[in-house]
Design an enzyme around this catalytic site. Structure first.
Site, mmCIF file in Angstrom:
data_model
loop_
_atom_site.group_PDB
_atom_site.id
_atom_site.type_symbol
_atom_site.label_atom_id
_atom_site.label_comp_id
_atom_site.label_asym_id
_atom_site.label_seq_id
_atom_site.Cartn_x
_atom_site.Cartn_y
_atom_site.Cartn_z
ATOM 1 N N SER A 114 0.830 -1.199 0.000
ATOM 2 C CA SER A 114 0.000 0.000 0.000
ATOM 3 C C SER A 114 0.866 1.251 0.000
ATOM 4 C CB SER A 114 -0.970 -0.037 1.175
ATOM 5 O OG SER A 114 -1.880 1.041 1.124
ATOM 6 N N ASP A 259 -4.034 6.183 -2.843
ATOM 7 C CA ASP A 259 -2.872 5.653 -2.137
ATOM 8 C C ASP A 259 -2.112 4.700 -3.054
ATOM 9 O OD1 ASP A 259 -4.674 3.551 -2.076
ATOM 10 O OD2 ASP A 259 -4.307 3.030 0.009
ATOM 11 N N ASP A 261 -1.660 1.436 -3.506
ATOM 12 C CA ASP A 261 -2.301 0.326 -4.214
ATOM 13 C C ASP A 261 -3.680 0.713 -4.738
ATOM 14 O OD1 ASP A 261 -3.280 0.436 -1.594
ATOM 15 O OD2 ASP A 261 -3.642 -1.722 -1.475
ATOM 16 N N ASP A 263 -6.552 1.528 -3.587
ATOM 17 C CA ASP A 263 -7.855 1.071 -3.097
ATOM 18 C C ASP A 263 -8.552 2.137 -2.256
ATOM 19 O OD1 ASP A 263 -6.152 0.866 -0.903
ATOM 20 O OD2 ASP A 263 -6.893 -1.088 -0.266
#
Length: 469
Positions: A114, A259, A261, A263
């Site tokens: 992340s 962010d 990743d 999501d």
């Protein structure tokens, strides 16, 4: 410079998985904790458990970190050794992996850390249909069986017939599916600035938003896991500064920040002011309730109290949950809720396999903005009723002592207390705060909300003084 995924050549013992296999995922330092051998062992242990659930294939995706392709490949080796096939989806966001798991009805694994720095990587796993996995539902077993292999106390499971690896890009199907859920074809043209933070939104945003009536100014779309421009964590105000400045400079209608990743999605209005994730939760909830009158909406307990008020005013049933995606997803499955929001900017949709997707939330906000003529600041004002502190972390030597002091403070102030997740204290005037202990650090996390900024500031400062004394 990339980070080596090879085992530390220190001659030491195998990494201790208990140190970086967390409650819901794996996240560790590349080379000293998360190595190819570790990924291979985890893949093998995961596949053994999946075979018992009659799974035959696993879909795997990975982010832009230098270490991700090799770690994903090693994980795939572990899976195929155990006899299951792997569908390698390649580059993707975490919500693309959830889509793949739901769409293909396969368990999945996403390689990402992340917003963590480049020296980290991780694995987010799920059962078929994007169902979450946690320590309580199988991750502890994966950890322990992989550890036994790494320690030489057990051998990996080797099937008589190994599985195969096939490649399949799913980004076009992901984009088409999202756009089938929210119609933006008839909205007015919008000028949008998107800060991808050198993360996976630089890959998914063009696929999803590229053919819509939007003028998109792209910031930091180059995939670079070293995050050369700023940390890919929009929850920290410093990481929104570039987006805010660009929105003001070009006179855009809205700014979006993702962010690492991709999501989570954060929203900035036309003035460059951040929009509270609670306001986004309330906005999306009203849109979902318009399609499903009387439905249940989930919100976590650090969300604004405006969220349950607005849900109720729109005929919905507001259900309060603990913080964390596994709790939200379990409650969605249990209650049949159509939507759930967290104040951390995770947004969950029943029509997205009960999984979280910042991109779908962004589509809802763009649709709501484009379906009317006013600016975003006017649109979200109706959903922003109170003053909030945001999350404030304090290092404490003994969290339990401080929590006892907060209970005593609440009793002295004739306040209501509940302990669904940490301690939530609600005062007679409607102001409230929540204090939660971190699961991994000696921290207490404080969130405060009150009727206005002076009242919020006074309550925040009093509780912070108690915590930090």
């Amino acid at each position: 410079m990339g980070v080596s995924v090879r085992d530390d050549e220190t001659g030491g013992a195998a990494p201790r998985l208990s140190e970086f296999v967390k409650a819901y995922d794996v996240r560790g330092l590349v080379g000293s904790q998360l190595t190819s051998d570790v990924a291979r062992a985890i893949g093998n242990a995961f596949a053994v458990q999946l075979a018992e659930r009659d799974a035959t294939s696993v879909v795997v995706a990975y982010d832009m970190r230098d270490s991700s392709p090799e770690l994903a490949g090693a994980f795939a080796e572990g899976v195929t050794t155990a006899g299951l096939d792997v569908v390698m989806a390649g580059l993707g966001s975490t919500d693309l992996l959830y889509f793949a798991s739901g769409h293909l009805d396969m368990p999945g694994a996403m390689f990402t850390a992340s917003h963590n720095p480049a020296r980290y990587n991780g694995i987010k796993m799920c059962f078929a249909g994007a169902q979450p996995i946690s320590l309580d539902t199988g991750l502890a077993r994966v950890r322990d069986e992989a550890q036994a292999v790494l320690d030489g106390e057990a051998q990996p499971v080797v099937a008589a017939t190994p599985g195969t690896v096939s490649e399949r890009s799913l980004v076009a199907e992901y984009a088409d599916y999202l756009k089938s859920l929210v119609d933006l074809t008839g909205i007015r043209p919008l000028h949008v600035v998107v800060d991808a933070g050198n993360g996976m939104a630089g890959y998914t945003v063009p696929a999803v938003l590229g053919d819509l009536p939007l003028t998109i100014d792209a910031m930091y779309f180059e995939l670079d896991g070293s995050f050369p421009n700023h940390e890919a964590n929009p929850l920290e105000p410093a990481n929104l500064v570039d987006l805010q400045a660009e929105v003001r400079r070009v006179g855009a209608d809205i700014g979006l920040a993702f962010d690492g990743d991709a999501d989570r999605c954060f929203v900035v209005d036309e003035r460059g002011e951040p929009v509270s994730p609670s306001a986004i939760t309330a906005l999306v909830a009203t849109r979902e309730l318009a399609k499903a009158p009387g439905a249940s909406i989930l919100y976590n307990l650090i969300s604004s109290r405006a969220v349950p008020e607005i849900v109720g005013e729109n005929g919905g049933q507001a259900i309060r949950t603990r913080v964390g995606h596994s709790f939200i997803k379990a409650e969605m499955a249990r209650t049949g809720a159509v939507f759930g929001g967290e104040h951390s900017a995770h947004y969950y949709f029943a029509n997205f396999f009960n999984a979280d997707t910042g991109m779908l939330a962004a589509l809802h906000v763009l649709a709501a903005l484009g379906e009317q003529d006013g600016p975003l600041s006017d649109l979200v004002a109706a959903y922003s009723r109170y003053a909030a502190s945001g999350e404030i972390n304090s290092t404490v030597p003994d969290a339990s002592i401080k929590l006892d002091q907060i209970r005593a403070w609440a009793a002295d102030h004739d306040a209501e207390v509940d302990e669904l997740d940490g301690i939530t204290v609600t005062l007679p005037d409607g102001g409230w705060f929540n204090v939660r202990a971190s699961n991994t650090e000696p921290l207490l996390r404080l969130n405060v909300e009150a009727a206005d900024e002076p009242a919020m500031g006074a309550l925040r400062d009093e509780i912070l003084g108690l915590i930090r004394s």
